[in-house]
Design a protein around this motif. Structure first.
Motif: not given
Lengths: 623, 623
Positions: B375-398
């Motif tokens: 029953d998977f349909v789609e993602l529910s929002f753009a995945t925030i996948s962030s490592t190191g300093p990118n993790g500090a950007i709260i609404h980051y999207k790679p």
């Protein structure tokens, strides 16, 4: 309590509501709010118009009289009292209950088409006027200002407006001269590009001029307004108070001053015409700053385009942040207050078992001990002295009809405070003079945990007090308990015991952020109807906190208790405390010993000192 | 990122701003808000008008173009991005900074006297219109509705409005039929004495009719409006979607129904004229219920005296309280989601050390594992996948320009979720694939303590979520730390991942009280600019709590985590936990083992199961 018979009064009021000598056009309804022309919380007897017309003298309530009806809106604290005090002419409107109509909805439902609803424009705050006027207009009615207060016209034995002598406060109490306060105010005005500021709240006038009065019980204020321009200062005040040489000297009325610090003294009653003159003389872009809670009359004196309204005035905000002299004064006041309470509790401990101490006797004794302290002026509010079931009535004040005798079998709650020339106190302690039950101790300990959670909280600079409210409730919530009042209010410095713009309550959202130097109360409680009430209240000072880290360089704050009165350890179930909480109690009690102990010693109050030492023994370790 | 060159576009826009073919009178300024006609948070490409005209494609921003200027208001999350994406034609207005003018103030400062400011009345919410219109009018300007959207007139390659097939949901998913939802809605309407209810939010239309779509990425909604009368149902929707036999059957379009359940299907574009007809036909006292955030155009269709506006609609409130079928669906969805994440983290643990896993690769892998679930349909929002300093950007999207490779030396933060036909997920885990530093563990543990403080909180029925926000911060505050976002948001049931009317945030006050069946996220964090980001997020269900006492019979509530994904114990400094917190972690992990373990077993995912068992070993006792 028998109700006040109001049939004749209402008849008389309804006559003047149609009398062209008083109203331009007949009004079909007349609103009698609680307040005075300064939106004060505590009011003088001459301003108790709602109590006069209805008999109901609680602190909150609005009466509306129409040709057919008389209705009173009040909140849950006063349902019982209002029902007792009012006769059958009155309908009690229980605010907060689902089926209770708002004043506007009720008016719309009872008024004939196209009615006029009258109100004294000096008593109704501008924001309330706006809301009510809009609601009435949309239903085809009109809210109209009635210049002469109609209650005053029928109140033949209305007491005179008080006009008591003033107290001048020197720099050792205030820390800042009134001139420097004016300079700071004008700089805030310049920042906001306003040319005039109208001081309408009594405590703001008192604070600004470093003067105090006693026109209103418990609040060391006096009836006055002020209008501050960039180059002028006008003080509106009556009586011969300005003849007092000390006051003249303090305000430099007879000195040669730079014109911008020359105070022009005008009659209290001339505020409206003077303000209208200011309003008429404004050039484009010259704004006038008023509280949005100022009266409709004064607000209307300034044409709409020229008004600058804010919920908190710059004086309200400046007044809340105590300077070093004020903080030291508050500390001194609280030490003296603690001495008085140590004496009281020591005395109660001996006298209660004898069975002759009533709530009123205890309250009087508390006042007696306080009045022995230096610079004591008066109480800061009506003492809540309540034992057993009376303790569950949050705003209880003992009267002969309810006066209960303290005993070794009931919990005793004392919420009291005083005005000293150097500061204002407000403290609640809950005591048992016998052996508390395990349940009473359990509830007390949850309240204590909440008290400590707030008092020891560390939070970022800029945090609003309402964000701390849940900390006070968490331990109670865990067990399904709660209390139905806020956790804390701002406290003035030898001023009103309740002041804005900060506080700790789930009910507000528009409070100003806490900052170092602000002073609030921390007073969670628990109340069981018909059984007992528990409250633990300290007045606490906001101080900077040292933290391990410092996110975004914001800095942190915490509280320092100014109140230094032992918390009865007999009531504590130590096993419910964490190690940190136990340490807090022990450190607090050590401070009571050090600071209040030294003062008791100095005052030669050895028996009370022995009581203090016994009551502040460290808690046994947590098992 | 190079900025979008907008010189020609702006020139073109300024032409149509004066072109009588598009505007009744020339407008001196044109406002381009972010939203669509439904005030959606996520919008379709055809509605990305502000991004088209400016180049700035962040989720929040308002563009205003005058004859001389072009300015963009956005908040702190997007200062950098907006500055990169916009060319020198644009002035960036940094909201939240002290010196940044409001849109109204700026307009007043740049416009010639008596200007017209245009806006698409379908895009601007009525409450915003009111505020801006008032401010402009008081400065002698006029806000005017421009019927044709001026961006659309110059956007030659504007994508078509999506019109994708619908999904019908049966009772096993929704628990309540659309007919029963209509009945309940009409009873709420009768309570408030309104005759009509206008459904403007896309998720409210979807929920009401038990339909889903895919017109907007991440949100399973479709473009439609509905107008519900006491005896009529009108659905405004385009395309051949109503030709689908499953949809016809679901809505009973071809059945003989009681007239009050007969759905009248009308073109999407006819909402305004139909609503105007409703407005014109109203008898006195017949009110029409709208959200106060509905568009100005639709709100104006109803004469002012007939409008009944509320911040939350009855559908918004009903939708928030999940029934048993929805709750069970959410549970199933979260178990499947946990299976996918166990697979992912097991895979990452093996692959990260090899040095070829980038943020984008990890995000894609997460989607791959999720898409394997039923029953998977789609993602529910753009995945925030962030490592190191990118993790500090709260609404980051790679994106390729920022895409960083995961390593054993940096913290990895994954905030992701999916839409399954039975529920919506949203989970954040923060992992270290090497050895975290003591400081990283310390910060992680404070965040965990905050997460637990909310998750385990017990609070009275009727408590608003914002009162719980400080619990999440207390451990951080104690050390001078904090995070600059709210703690939780409502989550839909196979619907929008962000929904009202409840949440947990210091920023709101007008949230509706929490009640059993509501679902929110619990996601405190800590972010260190340039170094790392930490967030621990579960979706939690509000459930009744058993308490020792029951004050005023109010009952108590607490949370049950629906998310069942291990919290990396390697990141925990156990010595900073209380006994209660340690037990919470162990019990949570035991539940992950029991519930998700069984599902991994069932799906034959043995390696991921071994990973789960290892990751959920009980914490060592507190020293």
């Amino acid at each position: 309590m028998s109700p006040k018979i109001t049939t004749e009064l209402l008849k008389h009021l309804r006559q003047v509501m149609k009398n062209p000598g008083y109203v331009q056009e007949p009004v079909q309804a007349y609103i009698v709010p609680s307040g005075d022309a300064h939106q004060s919380e505590y009011i003088a007897p001459c301003d108790c118009r709602r109590a006069f017309i209805s008999g109901f003298d609680g602190s909150a309530g609005t009466a509306i009289v129409t040709e057919q009806h008389a209705a009173m809106w009040t909140d849950g604290r006063y349902f019982l009292q209002a029902a007792h005090q009012m006769d059958s002419n009155w309908t009690l409107m229980k605010m907060g209950l689902k089926d209770t109509p708002t004043q506007e909805d009720w008016l719309v439902s009872v008024l004939p088409e196209g009615s006029k609803v009258g109100v004294d424009p000096f008593i109704i705050p501008a924001d309330q006027w706006k809301r009510m006027s809009k609601a009435l207009r949309s239903a085809g009615h009109d809210l109209v200002p009635v210049k002469e207060n109609l209650i005053d016209t029928i109140w033949t034995d209305c007491p005179q407006r008080p006009c008591k002598p003033l107290i001048t406060l020197d720099l050792s109490y205030t820390g800042v001269s009134w001139r420097d306060k004016i300079v700071a105010l004008r700089s805030k005005m310049a920042e906001r590009k306003v040319m005039w500021f109208v001081v309408t709240a009594l405590d703001e006038v008192a604070w600004l001029f470093n003067l105090r009065g006693s026109d209103v019980e418990y609040n060391p204020v006096f009836f006055a307004y002020a209008v501050i321009g960039m180059n002028t200062i006008r003080l509106f005040i009556d009586g011969d108070r300005m003849m007092d040489p000390a006051v003249r000297e303090h305000l430099q009325l007879d000195s040669t001053l730079e014109p911008e610090f020359k105070i022009q003294v005008l009659p209290y009653g001339s505020i409206l015409s003077e303000l209208q003159a200011v309003g008429a003389g404004l050039s484009p872009k010259e704004k006038v700053w008023l509280s949005d809670k100022a009266s409709y009359a004064l607000t209307e004196a300034i044409p709409k385009a020229y008004r600058y309204l804010t919920p908190y005035t710059p004086i309200c905000i400046a007044k809340a942040v105590k300077n070093a002299a004020e903080t030291e004064g508050m500390r001194r006041a609280h030490i003296k207050d603690a001495v008085a309470l140590c004496e009281l509790f020591n005395w109660l401990e001996k006298e209660v078992p004898k069975g002759a101490v009533t709530e009123i006797v205890a309250a009087d004794k508390a006042e007696e001990f306080r009045s022995q302290q230096k610079d004591f002026v008066e109480l800061s509010f009506a003492t809540i002295s309540s034992t057993g079931p009376n303790g569950a009535i949050i705003h209880y004040k003992p009267v002969p009809e309810t006066n209960r005798t303290l005993s070794v079998n009931e919990i005793y709650l004392l919420d009291s405070g005083a005005q000293y020339k150097d500061g204002t106190t407000d403290v609640t302690r809950t005591m048992h003079f016998g052996t508390p039950s395990a349940y009473e101790k359990e509830c007390f300990t949850y309240v204590l945990k909440g008290h400590i959670a707030v008092s020891a909280a560390i939070f970022p600079n800029g945090t609003k007090g309402h964000l701390l409210d849940s900390f006070a409730r968490s331990a109670l919530w865990d067990c399904g308990l709660d209390y139905l009042h806020g956790t804390g209010h701002g406290v003035g410095s030898f001023l009103n015991v309740h002041e804005g713009p900060c506080g700790i309550s789930y009910k507000t959202f528009a409070d100003e952020p806490l900052e170092a130097g602000m002073i609030v109360s921390d007073e969670p409680g628990y109340y069981e109807d018909g059984s007992f009430g528990i409250r633990i209240e300290n007045v606490v000072l906001v101080i900077p906190a040292e933290t391990k880290y410092n996110f975004k360089n914001r800095g942190s704050l915490t509280f320092e208790p100014l109140t230094l009165v032992p918390i009865q350890t007999k009531m504590i179930d130590v096993n419910l405390l964490t190690e940190k909480e136990r340490n807090w109690v022990n450190e607090y009690h050590q401070k009571c010993r050090d600071v209040v102990g030294a003062e008791l010693e100095r005052q030669g109050r050895h028996e009370a000192l022995r009581w203090l030492l016994r009551e502040t023994e460290p808690l046994a370790p947590v098992q």
